[in-house]
Design a protein around this motif. Structure first.
Motif, PDB file in Angstrom:
ATOM      1  N   UNK A  77       0.830  -1.204   0.000  1.00  0.00           N
ATOM      2  CA  UNK A  77       0.000   0.000   0.000  1.00  0.00           C
ATOM      3  C   UNK A  77       0.861   1.250   0.000  1.00  0.00           C
ATOM      4  N   UNK A  78       1.956   1.215   0.750  1.00  0.00           N
ATOM      5  CA  UNK A  78       2.852   2.369   0.800  1.00  0.00           C
ATOM      6  C   UNK A  78       3.441   2.647  -0.572  1.00  0.00           C
ATOM      7  N   UNK A  79       3.868   1.593  -1.270  1.00  0.00           N
ATOM      8  CA  UNK A  79       4.448   1.767  -2.604  1.00  0.00           C
ATOM      9  C   UNK A  79       3.446   2.415  -3.560  1.00  0.00           C
ATOM     10  N   UNK A  80       2.200   1.979  -3.467  1.00  0.00           N
ATOM     11  CA  UNK A  80       1.166   2.512  -4.353  1.00  0.00           C
ATOM     12  C   UNK A  80       0.922   3.997  -4.090  1.00  0.00           C
ATOM     13  N   UNK A  81       1.046   4.404  -2.816  1.00  0.00           N
ATOM     14  CA  UNK A  81       0.767   5.787  -2.431  1.00  0.00           C
ATOM     15  C   UNK A  81       2.031   6.644  -2.347  1.00  0.00           C
ATOM     16  N   UNK A  82       3.164   6.113  -2.803  1.00  0.00           N
ATOM     17  CA  UNK A  82       4.439   6.802  -2.611  1.00  0.00           C
ATOM     18  C   UNK A  82       4.465   8.231  -3.164  1.00  0.00           C
ATOM     19  N   UNK A  83       3.974   8.500  -4.375  1.00  0.00           N
ATOM     20  CA  UNK A  83       3.997   9.889  -4.868  1.00  0.00           C
ATOM     21  C   UNK A  83       3.266  10.849  -3.927  1.00  0.00           C
TER      22      UNK A  83
END
Length: 397
Positions: free
Chosen positions: A73-79
């Motif tokens: 989830x963090x990777x998906x929301x990184x930007x």
């Protein structure tokens, strides 16, 4: 001749960054003490939740924007996360505070602190809630020395851990739970209920939806095993209003119909009357231990998280209460071991006053001495260090 009013204490600017509810509670308590010390000569800014807002902070963004769990989830929301970090750093540097206090949430706050220091190394930085360098990523302690001036630890063993790992100065200020003993310990009537039949069994599947989803079925199966053995108990599931629907949906498949409580006063009352608990590992284990409630703990994460954590975790237990006590008195069943076959026998011992229960009760009786902070509350001790770390040293005293 122009009249000039006498010079008073300078206005002090304090930035705080907290992005989770637990950090918001710590921040709000700290702000309250700081305002008591500095009076009207303090301005707060930064990031916080409802508690910090009530104490006078206008948050740069709602902390709910960072309610992200799990590596995927963090990777998906990184930007989005990187954008919020940049905006927070810009605001802090522009505010030119006398001190920056970052509170918990290290994946966000440590990045903010590092970037603030890189842009203006004259801003002192205090880290409230020590990152768990004693459990994993021990190299972070030495790295923090380059941008953090002081760490405020909630656990009594943390100052020695930071010294051993070459980190910045760390002071044990105390865990906020020790300020809540009156609401955690039973009165005479509640102690009588704790000792009565059928015993109250707390079931705590987690404080996030993903945790509830991973634990609710196996916890229900565990209770069914106990009932099949004719072990009597009264199941109570304390949760929060925003998780109530998820919990009710999960327990609908249980063979045992539990009582669900969502009001905080009812939750605390359940802790004070409980005889035993089945809990997801986390801060709640320390809350249960201070309340004197023996427990068995369990935890499941996603496969990616499990793969990474197995290679990084450096401690013999992930249970906070075990780490504070210095002994693995609380059984923990993680990942593949988190099954009813393992959980039910331990719970049976706890409900029937067996040796596992007796060992925990004896250990919990030592917690007050281990966690004592003397006459000062954790918030007062934290405020002392924040004031001493501010540019110009202790202000208003």
């Amino acid at each position: 001749m122009t009249f000039r009013p006498p010079a008073g204490p300078a206005m002090r600017r304090i930035c705080l960054v907290a992005t989770e509810e637990s950090g918001d509670r710590l921040g709000a308590s700290l702000m309250k003490v700081l305002r008591q010390r500095l009076g009207d000569h303090v301005e707060f800014s930064g990031v916080g939740g409802r508690g910090m807002t009530r104490e006078g902070l206008a948050s740069l963004f709602p902390i709910e924007e960072l309610s992200i769990v799990g590596f995927a989830a963090v990777l998906k929301q990184l930007p989005k996360i990187l954008r919020l970090i940049r905006g927070t750093v810009d605001a802090i540097v522009a505010a030119q505070p006398d001190v920056l206090v970052i509170i918990d949430s290290p994946d966000f706050t440590q990045r903010v602190a590092k970037k603030v220091h890189a842009r203006d190394d004259t801003i002192p930085i205090v880290n409230y809630v020590a990152p768990t360098v004693w459990a994993w990523r021990p190299g972070r302690a030495r790295a923090m020395r380059g941008y953090v001036d002081h760490v405020l630890g909630l656990l009594p063993f943390e100052p020695e851990a930071f010294r051993r790992l070459g980190g910045p100065p760390c002071t044990y200020v105390g865990h906020p739970l020790i300020e809540q003993l009156a609401t955690l310990r039973p009165n005479a009537a509640e102690q009588q209920r704790r000792d009565a039949k059928p015993p109250v069994l707390l079931v705590l599947p987690g404080s996030r939806r993903s945790e509830v989803a991973r634990h609710i079925a196996v916890f229900g199966e565990t209770l069914a095993r106990l009932r099949a053995q004719d072990i009597a108990f009264e199941a109570v599931v304390p949760t929060t209003p925003h998780l109530e629907a998820a919990v009710r949906a999960g327990v609908a498949n249980w063979q045992i119909a539990p009582q669900i409580v969502t009001v905080e006063t009812e939750r605390r009352a359940a802790f004070r009357s409980a005889h035993a608990a089945l809990a997801k590992s986390g801060t709640v284990t320390l809350e249960l231990a201070i309340s004197g409630v023996p427990m068995v703990t369990a935890y499941r994460v996603g496969e990616v998280e499990a793969f990474i954590l197995r290679r990084l975790i450096k401690v013999q237990s992930v249970i906070l209460a075990n780490l504070v006590i210095g002994d693995n008195v609380i059984p923990e069943f993680l990942q593949e071991a988190c099954i009813a076959d393992n959980l039910a026998p331990v719970l049976a011992d706890l409900l029937s006053n067996g040796p596992i229960r007796a060992r925990q009760v004896e250990a919990f009786n030592r917690l007050d001495a281990i966690m004592s902070t003397g006459a000062s509350s954790p918030s007062m001790r934290a405020a002392d260090i924040v004031l001493e770390t501010m540019r110009g040293g202790r202000a208003g005293n």
